[in-house]
Write a protein that holds these residues in place. Sequence first.
Motif, PDB file in Angstrom:
ATOM      1  N   ASN A  50       0.672  -1.082   0.000  1.00  0.00           N
ATOM      2  CA  ASN A  50       0.101   0.005  -0.105  1.00  0.00           C
ATOM      3  C   ASN A  50       0.719   1.250  -0.084  1.00  0.00           C
ATOM      4  O   ASN A  50       2.142   1.097   0.095  1.00  0.00           O
ATOM      5  CB  ASN A  50      -1.023   0.008   0.937  1.00  0.00           C
ATOM      6  CG  ASN A  50      -0.475   0.099   2.399  1.00  0.00           C
ATOM      7  OD1 ASN A  50       0.905   0.470   2.662  1.00  0.00           O
ATOM      8  ND2 ASN A  50      -1.025  -0.235   3.477  1.00  0.00           N
ATOM      9  N   PHE A  51       0.335   2.601   0.066  1.00  0.00           N
ATOM     10  CA  PHE A  51       1.065   3.725   0.073  1.00  0.00           C
ATOM     11  C   PHE A  51       1.950   3.825   1.320  1.00  0.00           C
ATOM     12  O   PHE A  51       3.050   4.487   1.125  1.00  0.00           O
ATOM     13  CB  PHE A  51       0.056   4.909  -0.272  1.00  0.00           C
ATOM     14  CG  PHE A  51       0.913   5.972  -0.570  1.00  0.00           C
ATOM     15  CD1 PHE A  51       1.359   6.243  -2.188  1.00  0.00           C
ATOM     16  CD2 PHE A  51       1.071   7.145   0.224  1.00  0.00           C
ATOM     17  CE1 PHE A  51       2.289   7.330  -2.305  1.00  0.00           C
ATOM     18  CE2 PHE A  51       1.906   8.178  -0.207  1.00  0.00           C
ATOM     19  CZ  PHE A  51       2.223   8.293  -1.494  1.00  0.00           C
ATOM     20  N   SER A  52       1.421   3.397   2.313  1.00  0.00           N
ATOM     21  CA  SER A  52       2.486   3.254   3.373  1.00  0.00           C
ATOM     22  C   SER A  52       3.672   2.211   3.495  1.00  0.00           C
ATOM     23  O   SER A  52       4.547   2.347   4.176  1.00  0.00           O
ATOM     24  CB  SER A  52       1.410   3.214   4.759  1.00  0.00           C
ATOM     25  OG  SER A  52       0.540   3.946   4.829  1.00  0.00           O
ATOM     26  N   GLY A  53       3.450   1.551   2.311  1.00  0.00           N
ATOM     27  CA  GLY A  53       4.795   0.577   2.439  1.00  0.00           C
ATOM     28  C   GLY A  53       4.477  -0.574   2.823  1.00  0.00           C
ATOM     29  O   GLY A  53       5.336  -1.753   3.172  1.00  0.00           O
ATOM     30  N   GLU A  54       3.198  -0.826   3.394  1.00  0.00           N
ATOM     31  CA  GLU A  54       3.081  -1.983   4.155  1.00  0.00           C
ATOM     32  C   GLU A  54       2.370  -3.125   3.032  1.00  0.00           C
ATOM     33  O   GLU A  54       1.620  -2.726   2.067  1.00  0.00           O
ATOM     34  CB  GLU A  54       1.694  -1.904   5.191  1.00  0.00           C
ATOM     35  CG  GLU A  54       2.152  -0.825   6.234  1.00  0.00           C
ATOM     36  CD  GLU A  54       0.961  -0.248   6.932  1.00  0.00           C
ATOM     37  OE1 GLU A  54      -0.371  -0.487   6.319  1.00  0.00           O
ATOM     38  OE2 GLU A  54       1.353   0.482   7.835  1.00  0.00           O
ATOM     39  N   VAL A  55       3.088  -4.550   3.205  1.00  0.00           N
ATOM     40  CA  VAL A  55       2.490  -5.552   2.454  1.00  0.00           C
ATOM     41  C   VAL A  55       1.015  -5.547   2.483  1.00  0.00           C
ATOM     42  O   VAL A  55       0.514  -5.784   3.618  1.00  0.00           O
ATOM     43  CB  VAL A  55       3.141  -6.852   2.619  1.00  0.00           C
ATOM     44  CG1 VAL A  55       2.726  -7.898   1.875  1.00  0.00           C
ATOM     45  CG2 VAL A  55       4.563  -6.516   2.590  1.00  0.00           C
ATOM     46  N   ASP A  56       0.136  -5.640   1.474  1.00  0.00           N
ATOM     47  CA  ASP A  56      -1.225  -5.866   1.503  1.00  0.00           C
ATOM     48  C   ASP A  56      -1.515  -7.066   0.427  1.00  0.00           C
ATOM     49  O   ASP A  56      -2.782  -7.207   0.201  1.00  0.00           O
ATOM     50  CB  ASP A  56      -2.153  -4.718   1.319  1.00  0.00           C
ATOM     51  CG  ASP A  56      -1.909  -4.059  -0.137  1.00  0.00           C
ATOM     52  OD1 ASP A  56      -1.189  -4.542  -0.943  1.00  0.00           O
ATOM     53  OD2 ASP A  56      -2.488  -2.842  -0.138  1.00  0.00           O
ATOM     54  N   ALA A  57      -0.752  -7.919   0.027  1.00  0.00           N
ATOM     55  CA  ALA A  57      -0.866  -8.965  -0.912  1.00  0.00           C
ATOM     56  C   ALA A  57       0.472  -9.772  -0.878  1.00  0.00           C
ATOM     57  O   ALA A  57       1.638  -9.353  -0.818  1.00  0.00           O
ATOM     58  CB  ALA A  57      -1.215  -8.638  -2.174  1.00  0.00           C
ATOM     59  N   TRP A  58       0.030 -11.227  -0.921  1.00  0.00           N
ATOM     60  CA  TRP A  58       1.302 -12.068  -0.784  1.00  0.00           C
ATOM     61  C   TRP A  58       1.138 -12.946  -2.012  1.00  0.00           C
ATOM     62  O   TRP A  58      -0.090 -13.361  -2.430  1.00  0.00           O
ATOM     63  CB  TRP A  58       1.390 -12.942   0.583  1.00  0.00           C
ATOM     64  CG  TRP A  58       1.569 -11.860   1.612  1.00  0.00           C
ATOM     65  CD1 TRP A  58       0.655 -11.103   2.224  1.00  0.00           C
ATOM     66  CD2 TRP A  58       3.113 -11.917   2.395  1.00  0.00           C
ATOM     67  NE1 TRP A  58       1.469 -10.538   3.233  1.00  0.00           N
ATOM     68  CE2 TRP A  58       2.793 -10.935   3.303  1.00  0.00           C
ATOM     69  CE3 TRP A  58       4.275 -12.334   1.724  1.00  0.00           C
ATOM     70  CZ2 TRP A  58       3.961 -10.371   4.055  1.00  0.00           C
ATOM     71  CZ3 TRP A  58       5.248 -11.805   2.534  1.00  0.00           C
ATOM     72  CH2 TRP A  58       4.990 -11.028   3.719  1.00  0.00           C
ATOM     73  N   GLY A  59       2.407 -13.823  -2.692  1.00  0.00           N
ATOM     74  CA  GLY A  59       2.182 -14.620  -3.633  1.00  0.00           C
ATOM     75  C   GLY A  59       3.473 -15.563  -3.488  1.00  0.00           C
ATOM     76  O   GLY A  59       4.208 -15.259  -2.731  1.00  0.00           O
TER      77      GLY A  59
END
Length: 161
Positions: A50-59
């Motif tokens: 996301n824009f804050s640099g936090e992961v919001d999807a994994w693969g």
Amino acid sequence: MGQRLEEAKARYNRVQLFCDLLSGVVLLATILYLVFFWAEIPDTVPTHFNFSGEVDAWGSKNSILLCPILAIVFYIGLSAVILFPGAWNFPVKLTDENRERMFILGQEMLSATKASSVLLLCYIAFATASRQALSGLLMIIFLIVMFGVIIFYLVRMTHNK
């Protein structure tokens, strides 16, 4: 469609050499990093931030390969386009007096665009493989650099008619 290569070929200069060497070395280093450290990369990696640099999807870690593949496509594709300046559009009318200058500026612009695209894609691959956070600021900086390069060269072209 455009001029023959012999007629349209502009000189290869230091700006192009720097951009090509930088992007080529970084691309090669990224590929070598992935080859040598592939077994150490976790099976699940971040695929979106996301824009804050936090992961919001994994693969899957295989998704990392998309970045160097795209970087290779950009590198080869833009390198090929650079060979045919007679097929480009310019912001000024080409004349016998300005043709070579415009071709050189166009080639420099495409080389700088190629380098910035390859650098971004390789950085994303490296950061994803090493599970580093990506800041939203990165995309803003990338867009500023990309549009900055284009605007810089368009201004130079219009002032060097």
